[in-house]
Write a protein that holds these residues in place. Structure first.
Motif, PDB file in Angstrom:
ATOM      1  N   ALA A 128      22.385  -9.125  31.212  1.00  0.00           N
ATOM      2  CA  ALA A 128      23.182 -10.030  30.383  1.00  0.00           C
ATOM      3  C   ALA A 128      22.344 -11.211  29.909  1.00  0.00           C
ATOM      4  O   ALA A 128      22.401 -11.595  28.730  1.00  0.00           O
ATOM      5  CB  ALA A 128      24.400 -10.526  31.170  1.00  0.00           C
ATOM      6  N   LEU A 129      21.551 -11.789  30.807  1.00  0.00           N
ATOM      7  CA  LEU A 129      20.693 -12.915  30.430  1.00  0.00           C
ATOM      8  C   LEU A 129      19.647 -12.469  29.412  1.00  0.00           C
ATOM      9  O   LEU A 129      19.373 -13.186  28.433  1.00  0.00           O
ATOM     10  CB  LEU A 129      20.017 -13.477  31.679  1.00  0.00           C
ATOM     11  N   GLY A 130      19.070 -11.282  29.625  1.00  0.00           N
ATOM     12  CA  GLY A 130      18.077 -10.778  28.682  1.00  0.00           C
ATOM     13  C   GLY A 130      18.657 -10.557  27.296  1.00  0.00           C
ATOM     14  O   GLY A 130      18.011 -10.868  26.283  1.00  0.00           O
ATOM     15  N   VAL A 131      19.872 -10.024  27.242  1.00  0.00           N
ATOM     16  CA  VAL A 131      20.534  -9.809  25.959  1.00  0.00           C
ATOM     17  C   VAL A 131      20.764 -11.134  25.241  1.00  0.00           C
ATOM     18  O   VAL A 131      20.534 -11.252  24.028  1.00  0.00           O
ATOM     19  CB  VAL A 131      21.872  -9.059  26.157  1.00  0.00           C
ATOM     20  N   ILE A 132      21.194 -12.148  25.975  1.00  0.00           N
ATOM     21  CA  ILE A 132      21.442 -13.460  25.370  1.00  0.00           C
ATOM     22  C   ILE A 132      20.149 -14.032  24.797  1.00  0.00           C
ATOM     23  O   ILE A 132      20.117 -14.548  23.662  1.00  0.00           O
ATOM     24  CB  ILE A 132      22.056 -14.421  26.404  1.00  0.00           C
ATOM     25  N   VAL A 133      19.044 -13.938  25.560  1.00  0.00           N
ATOM     26  CA  VAL A 133      17.757 -14.462  25.085  1.00  0.00           C
ATOM     27  C   VAL A 133      17.310 -13.727  23.827  1.00  0.00           C
ATOM     28  O   VAL A 133      16.878 -14.347  22.842  1.00  0.00           O
ATOM     29  CB  VAL A 133      16.699 -14.339  26.197  1.00  0.00           C
ATOM     30  N   LEU A 134      17.419 -12.404  23.830  1.00  0.00           N
ATOM     31  CA  LEU A 134      17.009 -11.626  22.654  1.00  0.00           C
ATOM     32  C   LEU A 134      17.870 -11.956  21.445  1.00  0.00           C
ATOM     33  O   LEU A 134      17.370 -12.027  20.314  1.00  0.00           O
ATOM     34  CB  LEU A 134      17.086 -10.133  22.961  1.00  0.00           C
ATOM     35  N   CYS A 135      19.175 -12.167  21.656  1.00  0.00           N
ATOM     36  CA  CYS A 135      20.059 -12.512  20.540  1.00  0.00           C
ATOM     37  C   CYS A 135      19.697 -13.872  19.951  1.00  0.00           C
ATOM     38  O   CYS A 135      19.737 -14.064  18.725  1.00  0.00           O
ATOM     39  CB  CYS A 135      21.518 -12.503  21.000  1.00  0.00           C
ATOM     40  N   LEU A 178      25.383  -7.891  17.144  1.00  0.00           N
ATOM     41  CA  LEU A 178      24.562  -8.133  18.329  1.00  0.00           C
ATOM     42  C   LEU A 178      23.406  -7.141  18.403  1.00  0.00           C
ATOM     43  O   LEU A 178      22.297  -7.500  18.814  1.00  0.00           O
ATOM     44  CB  LEU A 178      25.424  -8.048  19.588  1.00  0.00           C
ATOM     45  N   MET A 179      23.659  -5.898  18.001  1.00  0.00           N
ATOM     46  CA  MET A 179      22.584  -4.910  18.017  1.00  0.00           C
ATOM     47  C   MET A 179      21.463  -5.318  17.064  1.00  0.00           C
ATOM     48  O   MET A 179      20.272  -5.214  17.398  1.00  0.00           O
ATOM     49  CB  MET A 179      23.122  -3.534  17.642  1.00  0.00           C
ATOM     50  N   LEU A 180      21.829  -5.802  15.885  1.00  0.00           N
ATOM     51  CA  LEU A 180      20.819  -6.263  14.936  1.00  0.00           C
ATOM     52  C   LEU A 180      20.039  -7.438  15.512  1.00  0.00           C
ATOM     53  O   LEU A 180      18.800  -7.489  15.413  1.00  0.00           O
ATOM     54  CB  LEU A 180      21.489  -6.665  13.617  1.00  0.00           C
ATOM     55  N   LEU A 181      20.728  -8.381  16.119  1.00  0.00           N
ATOM     56  CA  LEU A 181      20.050  -9.539  16.704  1.00  0.00           C
ATOM     57  C   LEU A 181      19.121  -9.111  17.835  1.00  0.00           C
ATOM     58  O   LEU A 181      18.013  -9.654  17.986  1.00  0.00           O
ATOM     59  CB  LEU A 181      21.079 -10.543  17.218  1.00  0.00           C
TER      60      LEU A 181
END
Length: 479
Positions: free
Chosen positions: A271-278, A326-329
């Protein structure tokens, strides 16, 4: 520039998406789908609008009823609009990603959506979420283009899309309200710089007004019932045994958990990794579409705030409209990280291609869970009980699921709506079978059942797994 090869890539991706969404399309319906069939799709057309229910997605239900009228009542016919709009949502997201980041990123985004566990799941779900995702992506395209090049036709179309989204599901209003807030901020910023054109005020306002008027017209027969139902949501949520459903942190955790499975602390790390990548992806997207990422962020935040204010459960599915964004981000975030590594190492790197390849492999592996079980196997429990019960065996459906068994399967099982009814039924001697859906909720709501199962007074004889959250169906016996 988009060339013929790019459209061929899009066509191939959509064919892959279709191939992944056909298997399982005719699997047994789960509780919400069954209630939709029994209380709406089987009604005459006019009676579908006699009263508002939170369970029904009205524009989707009309399409589903049309499909059933033409093709006959089957699980795949009931779900067909979800499949069609799931494919359309991938196509719309490809278009948006191409406008923001180019064709290559659009191909990768669309392919990841085609392989996505959640996207496949909802494309086989007789609810309006894939339709809402399509309208949201289309609305984002019109919104960004309409502010960049204001034209009356764009904003009229925007108003129509807004109305169709909200008529599909009320939470569609949150997305377009978020765009309204972003538009107001944009006007303030443009005005401060002295670059504000009257078309950037009048035409978007026209779109929002058209959308509001059409929405009110579509919901007019349901409006009194709608307001009454929404007004009573907080009262029901206040006594819900699953209070965590109203916690935004649970929503984030559950969204990740259902993607990667029950992986303990790894869920929080992902979850944290997804937030950083977004966040990184939003910075990249801001170069060509500065309002895109802020709109996504405002929508997620506004949805959580409004659901909390209304006292509603914050289901992860209320954010499904954001899955493509979110997938694009995430893809753009991965590219930003790999480009930074390339600059640090002082040369070209194939790290981005390797990272995307790993993402595609992981997505395909996670998507395989869609085919391991139905969403919720009420049909399996029904068939087992009917085949094994004896004339002396009483059969009970525990909790809300009793309405599905009685209305859809036309069984003579008795319903146990609450713990008091359960205690009274179990006080009677003799053999019995209990069918329990949503066991996580049910064992909390029926403490006597939990106590008796722990004490061995009733035993679980069969577990029918389901891919739905808390989607297992249990059959318990007392001899």
């Amino acid at each position: 520039m988009t060339n013929r090869r790019d459209y061929l890539w899009l066509g191939a991706i959509l064919l892959i998406a279709l191939a992944l969404r056909i298997p399982g399309l005719n699997d047994p319906l789960w509780y919400d789908e069954i209630i939709t069939v029994t209380t709406h799709l089987r009604l005459p057309w006019g009676q579908m609008f006699d009263g508002y229910s939170m369970n029904h997605h009205y524009f989707f239900d009309l399409q589903s009823k049309l499909g059933v009228a033409i093709l006959g009542e089957s699980a795949w016919a009931v779900r067909l609009p979800a499949l069609i709009f799931g494919l359309a949502a991938i196509g719309a997201m490809w278009w948006l990603a191409r406008d923001i980041a180019g064709a290559a990123i659009a191909h990768l985004t669309a392919l990841l959506l085609a392989l996505s566990f959640h996207h496949i799941w909802f494309s086989q779900n007789a609810r309006g979420y894939t339709e809402l995702a399509f309208y949201s992506a289309l609305g984002m395209i019109l919104f960004l283009n309409g502010l960049r090049r204001p034209r009356p036709g764009i904003w009229i179309a925007y108003g129509v899309v807004l109305a169709l989204a909200v008529f599909t599901h009320l939470t569609g209003a949150f997305f377009f309200a978020a765009q309204g807030l972003v538009w107001l901020a944009y006007l303030i910023g443009q005005g401060a710089r002295g670059g504000l054109a009257k078309e950037q005020i009048a035409l978007p306002l026209l779109g929002f007004v058209i959308g509001a008027v059409l929405t009110l017209g579509l919901y007019a027969p349901l409006l009194p019932s709608l307001l009454n139902t929404v007004g009573g949501v907080a009262e029901g949520s206040a006594v819900d045994v699953m209070q965590e459903y109203q916690n935004p942190l649970w929503t984030i955790y559950e969204a990740v958990r259902t993607t990667i499975g029950s992986a303990g602390p790894l869920v929080a790390i992902v979850a944290l990794g997804v937030i950083v990548l977004c966040v990184l992806g939003g910075l990249v997207a801001g170069r060509t579409a500065p309002l895109f990422a802020p709109t996504v962020l405002v929508h997620i935040g506004l949805t959580m705030v409004l659901l909390l204010a209304l006292g509603m459960r914050i289901w992860p599915r209320f954010f499904f409209a954001d899955i493509g964004f979110l997938m694009l981000l995430i893809v753009l975030g991965v590219r930003a990280v790999t480009d930074a590594i390339a600059r640090i190492t002082g040369g070209k790197t194939a790290l981005f291609a390797a990272a995307i390849t790993l993402m595609l492999i992981a997505s395909g592996g996670l998507a395989a869970r869609n085919y391991m079980a139905p969403k919720q196997n009420l049909a399996g429990a029904h068939d087992l009980v009917q085949a094994t019960r004896t004339p002396q065996t009483r059969v009970y459906a525990v909790g809300v699921v009793g309405a599905a068994f009685q209305g859809y399967y036309q069984v003579d099982w008795q319903m146990l709506p609450d713990n008091a009814a359960f205690a009274a039924a179990l006080a009677q001697p003799g053999p019995l079978l209990l069918v329990v859906a949503f066991p996580g909720r049910s064992f909390r709501a029926f403490p006597d059942m939990n106590r008796m199962e722990q004490a061995g007074e009733i035993t679980v004889t069969h577990v029918f797994p389901g891919t739905l959250g808390d989607g297992n169906v249990l059959v318990l016996r007392r001899d």
